[in-house]
Write an enzyme that holds these catalytic residues in place. Structure first.
Site, PDB file in Angstrom:
ATOM      1  N   ARG A   1      -1.408   8.170  11.097  1.00  0.00           N
ATOM      2  CA  ARG A   1      -1.334   6.704  11.084  1.00  0.00           C
ATOM      3  C   ARG A   1      -0.915   6.182   9.713  1.00  0.00           C
ATOM      4  NH1 ARG A   1      -5.603   2.471   9.825  1.00  0.00           N
ATOM      5  NH2 ARG A   1      -6.490   4.221   8.694  1.00  0.00           N
TER       6      ARG A   1
ATOM      7  N   GLU B   1       0.850  -1.198   0.000  1.00  0.00           N
ATOM      8  CA  GLU B   1       0.000   0.000   0.000  1.00  0.00           C
ATOM      9  C   GLU B   1       0.875   1.234   0.000  1.00  0.00           C
ATOM     10  OE1 GLU B   1      -2.553  -0.143   3.425  1.00  0.00           O
ATOM     11  OE2 GLU B   1      -4.183  -1.069   2.320  1.00  0.00           O
TER      12      GLU B   1
ATOM     13  N   HIS C   1     -11.733   9.969   9.556  1.00  0.00           N
ATOM     14  CA  HIS C   1     -11.498   8.535   9.348  1.00  0.00           C
ATOM     15  C   HIS C   1     -10.912   7.832  10.574  1.00  0.00           C
ATOM     16  CE1 HIS C   1     -10.832   4.966   7.061  1.00  0.00           C
ATOM     17  NE2 HIS C   1      -9.528   5.020   7.147  1.00  0.00           N
TER      18      HIS C   1
HETATM   19  C1  FAD Z   1     -14.119   2.409   6.358  1.00  0.00           C
HETATM   20  C2  FAD Z   1     -12.904   2.060   7.179  1.00  0.00           C
HETATM   21  C3  FAD Z   1     -11.847   1.390   6.603  1.00  0.00           C
HETATM   22  C4  FAD Z   1     -10.710   1.059   7.352  1.00  0.00           C
HETATM   23  N1  FAD Z   1      -9.714   0.317   6.786  1.00  0.00           N
HETATM   24  C5  FAD Z   1      -8.668  -0.103   7.566  1.00  0.00           C
HETATM   25  C6  FAD Z   1      -7.685  -0.998   7.049  1.00  0.00           C
HETATM   26  O1  FAD Z   1      -7.758  -1.435   5.901  1.00  0.00           O
HETATM   27  N2  FAD Z   1      -6.661  -1.363   7.874  1.00  0.00           N
HETATM   28  C7  FAD Z   1      -6.548  -0.920   9.164  1.00  0.00           C
HETATM   29  O2  FAD Z   1      -5.600  -1.288   9.863  1.00  0.00           O
HETATM   30  N3  FAD Z   1      -7.489  -0.092   9.673  1.00  0.00           N
HETATM   31  C8  FAD Z   1      -8.550   0.314   8.914  1.00  0.00           C
HETATM   32  N4  FAD Z   1      -9.489   1.147   9.456  1.00  0.00           N
HETATM   33  C9  FAD Z   1      -9.386   1.501  10.877  1.00  0.00           C
HETATM   34  C10 FAD Z   1      -9.783   0.277  11.713  1.00  0.00           C
HETATM   35  O3  FAD Z   1     -10.877  -0.361  11.121  1.00  0.00           O
HETATM   36  C11 FAD Z   1     -10.151   0.657  13.141  1.00  0.00           C
HETATM   37  O4  FAD Z   1      -9.200   1.500  13.694  1.00  0.00           O
HETATM   38  C12 FAD Z   1     -10.242  -0.590  14.012  1.00  0.00           C
HETATM   39  O5  FAD Z   1     -11.103  -1.520  13.407  1.00  0.00           O
HETATM   40  C13 FAD Z   1     -10.731  -0.241  15.396  1.00  0.00           C
HETATM   41  O6  FAD Z   1     -10.998  -1.428  16.095  1.00  0.00           O
HETATM   42  P1  FAD Z   1     -11.458  -1.368  17.622  1.00  0.00           P
HETATM   43  O7  FAD Z   1     -11.678  -2.767  18.036  1.00  0.00           O
HETATM   44  O8  FAD Z   1     -10.517  -0.523  18.362  1.00  0.00           O
HETATM   45  O9  FAD Z   1     -12.845  -0.539  17.580  1.00  0.00           O
HETATM   46  P2  FAD Z   1     -14.199  -0.820  16.781  1.00  0.00           P
HETATM   47  O10 FAD Z   1     -14.027  -1.844  15.749  1.00  0.00           O
HETATM   48  O11 FAD Z   1     -14.720   0.499  16.344  1.00  0.00           O
HETATM   49  O12 FAD Z   1     -15.176  -1.385  17.904  1.00  0.00           O
HETATM   50  C14 FAD Z   1     -15.666  -0.546  18.930  1.00  0.00           C
HETATM   51  C15 FAD Z   1     -16.701  -1.298  19.735  1.00  0.00           C
HETATM   52  O13 FAD Z   1     -16.995  -0.594  20.937  1.00  0.00           O
HETATM   53  C16 FAD Z   1     -18.396  -0.574  21.155  1.00  0.00           C
HETATM   54  N5  FAD Z   1     -18.714   0.578  22.014  1.00  0.00           N
HETATM   55  C17 FAD Z   1     -18.333   1.870  21.854  1.00  0.00           C
HETATM   56  N6  FAD Z   1     -18.802   2.628  22.872  1.00  0.00           N
HETATM   57  C18 FAD Z   1     -19.497   1.806  23.694  1.00  0.00           C
HETATM   58  C19 FAD Z   1     -20.228   1.992  24.899  1.00  0.00           C
HETATM   59  N7  FAD Z   1     -20.355   3.201  25.495  1.00  0.00           N
HETATM   60  N8  FAD Z   1     -20.825   0.930  25.465  1.00  0.00           N
HETATM   61  C20 FAD Z   1     -20.733  -0.306  24.887  1.00  0.00           C
HETATM   62  N9  FAD Z   1     -20.068  -0.538  23.740  1.00  0.00           N
HETATM   63  C21 FAD Z   1     -19.445   0.501  23.153  1.00  0.00           C
HETATM   64  C22 FAD Z   1     -18.953  -0.496  19.750  1.00  0.00           C
HETATM   65  O14 FAD Z   1     -20.304  -0.884  19.721  1.00  0.00           O
HETATM   66  C23 FAD Z   1     -18.033  -1.484  19.037  1.00  0.00           C
HETATM   67  O15 FAD Z   1     -18.452  -2.803  19.288  1.00  0.00           O
HETATM   68  C24 FAD Z   1     -10.630   1.469   8.703  1.00  0.00           C
HETATM   69  C25 FAD Z   1     -11.691   2.171   9.284  1.00  0.00           C
HETATM   70  C26 FAD Z   1     -12.826   2.459   8.541  1.00  0.00           C
HETATM   71  C27 FAD Z   1     -13.954   3.183   9.190  1.00  0.00           C
END
Ligand code: FAD
Length: 538
Positions: A384, A126, A349
């Site tokens: 990032r 990438e 993002h």
């Molecule tokens: C369109 C898109 C494309 C992306 N592409 C990439 C990629 O190709 N490669 C890469 O490395 N990253 C990518 N990213 C970034 C990456 O997806 C995220 O940074 C990562 O998935 C975050 O994971 P997480 O487990 O920290 O949070 P999330 O996957 O956002 O999960 C958060 C969880 O917390 C829960 N939650 C939040 N607040 C509360 C609350 N008060 N009470 C109970 N539950 C709560 C939510 O319901 C959810 O289940 C992308 C992001 C997007 C939006």
């Protein structure tokens, strides 16, 4: 000042449940940590929506790890440091680049099926990565595959209980120790979940902005909750805007991945003119922040709300095979990207900052850990590197679970903890209108291009909304909006303080990097206010 708790409660009066580990959030960070922790601990996973809804589900491009023999941890480290604009914590980056491949092996053992080529893991390169090190699944549906595999796994594990549609209102703390979380169930009933360890995996805050690639759950709850609990919050001014999100009437701000530009797609303004040569020698493949600002300038110059991304030079079959999800999504809204130019605009993002952790994922509060996008490990610096966030979640998830194994059971008494703010009355205005106002303020005043007068105006508009903290909050959307406001204030105040441009933070009034004055981090604490910290090991 923002209150210590969003609601009044008396733990002696409400139901109490106990477990060993609470995992807040069911994205990659939460799912992975829960599976690991469940080997020898009872785990309760909590999510405010269904198990499958998270930012992770929408991740397209992939996950970065050093797998190929031609690649090396040193090369991955250098690419990460370069993208981070000399603001990464080197020790954290070292952890990421050395432990990423083991984390990926864990994901595979947990059932994730990454794409293969000739019997080997298929690796893509990438933008800004010097080697092929991006694993992906089903072409551009990597996040979905990870969530599919891991959520199937957590449903099979007896030691894991999943509470869907439960909202975490606050963490209960006593003398900087976390005792568990205050929850609200789907019928509005509240209870206290007590635990030896709490892992905050609540994701990012894209919803602070009117235009975002993030789903509705990304409202910055975790940062606001941890801030109220007294945790240190770091680097909040650094928000990454993706330059090319779909901007088409009736369609969501769907991400049109960088890989499309990688395949040679060009950007055109609404008059059909290519414009990137005016802005950067790398043209469409310039760094994300530069492309995003160039697009905003062209949108302003042409009085338009979008520019076009044109991939029509490619053979239709190639486009369909390489970008199946993007192709299918656009066609649903009447856009055939093999023959039509795609209207795009920048959108919020990724949140680079968050709840400060050390290399073990520990926050500044005992028994509270943060993992994934909500955390600030220091890996991403001011910007990032693409595909590093999924890796960060699994690498630090493993470390956190190892830490928890060493933890003695919680002894602190909770029975007498209560909190009364004497809040007056129920919310009598439309939360949806307030939320929209906040999102518009953030786009206009704290967006891709910032300046002192804009930021001050933005801060004023946000401060006018702080009356929300004086009401008795009951509905999930009221609690969520209070968290968004807290997070928006942290971003805006930090952006105002940082008088320089670096990575995702661009100030028109200070367009250069100012290393002499600004090689330091802005750290926020609810009681101590705004602190500055050295950039540990640059
Ligand atoms: C369109 C898109 C494309 C992306 N592409 C990439 C990629 O190709 N490669 C890469 O490395 N990253 C990518 N990213 C970034 C990456 O997806 C995220 O940074 C990562 O998935 C975050 O994971 P997480 O487990 O920290 O949070 P999330 O996957 O956002 O999960 C958060 C969880 O917390 C829960 N939650 C939040 N607040 C509360 C609350 N008060 N009470 C109970 N539950 C709560 C939510 O319901 C959810 O289940 C992308 C992001 C997007 C939006």
């Amino acid at each position: 000042m923002i209150p210590k708790y969003l609601v009044d409660f008396d733990l002696g009066e409400i139901p109490v449940r106990e477990t060993e580990v609470i995992v807040i959030g069911t994205g990659i960070a939460g799912l992975f940590a829960a599976i690991k922790a469940s080997k020898d601990r009872r785990v309760v996973m909590i999510t405010k929506k269904g198990l499958m809804e998270s930012n992770t589900r929408y991740a397209q491009g992939g996950i970065a790890a050093v797998i190929s023999e031609e690649d090396s941890p040193e090369s991955h480290r250098d690419d990460t440091l370069f993208a981070g604009a000399d603001f990464c914590l080197r020790s954290a980056v070292d952890v990421l680049v050395h432990e990423g491949s083991e984390g990926v092996r864990d994901l595979i053992r947990m059932g994730t099926a990454f794409d293969q080529e000739n019997g080997e893991l298929a690796l893509t390169q990438e933008a800004a990565h010097s080697h092929r090190r991006i694993l992906h699944a089903n072409g551009d549906a990597t996040g979905y595959e990870i969530v599919r595999a891991l959520s199937q796994k957590v449903r099979e594990i007896e030691n894991i209980e999943i509470l869907e549609h439960h909202y975490v209102i606050d963490l209960i703390t006593e003398k900087d120790e976390c005792l568990g979380a205050l929850l609200q169930g789907p019928d509005g009933e509240r209870f206290f979940m007590r635990a030896d360890a709490t892992i905050l995996c609540s994701g990012g805050a894209g919803q602070l902005y009117r235009y975002t690639t993030n789903p509705e759950v990304a409202t910055g709850d975790g940062v606001a909750i941890a801030y109220r609990a007294g945790a240190l919050i770091r680097d909040m001014e650094f928000i990454q805007f993706h330059p090319t999100a779909l901007s088409y009437s009736g369609a969501p701000r769907f991400l049109i991945s960088e890989a499309v530009r990688g395949e040679g797609a060009v950007l055109r303004n609404i008059h059909g003119d290519r414009f990137m040569e005016k802005y950067h020698p790398q043209l469409e493949l310039a760094p994300r922040d530069i492309v995003a600002r160039a697009i905003v300038s062209e949108m302003e110059a042409t009085k338009s709300t979008f520019v076009y991304l044109d991939i029509t030079h490619e053979l239709p079959e190639t486009v369909k095979n390489r970008f199946p999800t993007i192709y299918e999504t656009c066609i649903r809204y009447g856009l055939d990207i093999t023959s039509d130019w795609i209207p795009v605009a920048p959108a919020a993002h990724y949140m680079m900052g968050g709840v400060q952790t050390n290399l073990q994922g520990e926050t500044s509060i005992a028994r509270l850990y943060a993992c994934g996008e909500v955390s600030s490990t220091g890996i991403h610096g001011a910007n990032r590197l693409a595909s590093n966030s999924l890796t960060e979640a699994i690498v630090f998830g493993r470390r956190i679970v190892e830490q928890i194994r060493e933890l003695a059971p919680l002894k602190t008494a909770w029975e007498n903890i209560s909190y009364q703010e004497h809040r007056t009355g129920l919310v009598h205005f439309k939360i949806s209108e307030r939320k929209l106002k906040l999102q518009k303020t953030m786009v206009r005043h704290v967006g891709v291009r910032r300046a002192e007068d804009l930021l001050r105006k933005g801060l004023e508009e946000l401060q006018q909304q702080t009356d929300i903290f004086g009401y008795e909050l009951r509905q999930g959307e009221e609690l969520e909006y209070a968290n968004m406001l807290t997070c928006a204030l942290l971003v805006t105040e930090s952006a105002l303080a940082r008088q320089e441009s670096r990575g995702g933070h661009y100030r028109e009034d200070y367009p250069e990097r100012r290393d002499l004055d600004w090689l330091k981090r802005i750290v926020r604490h609810r009681e101590k206010g705004m602190l500055e910290a050295a950039i540990d090991d640059i």
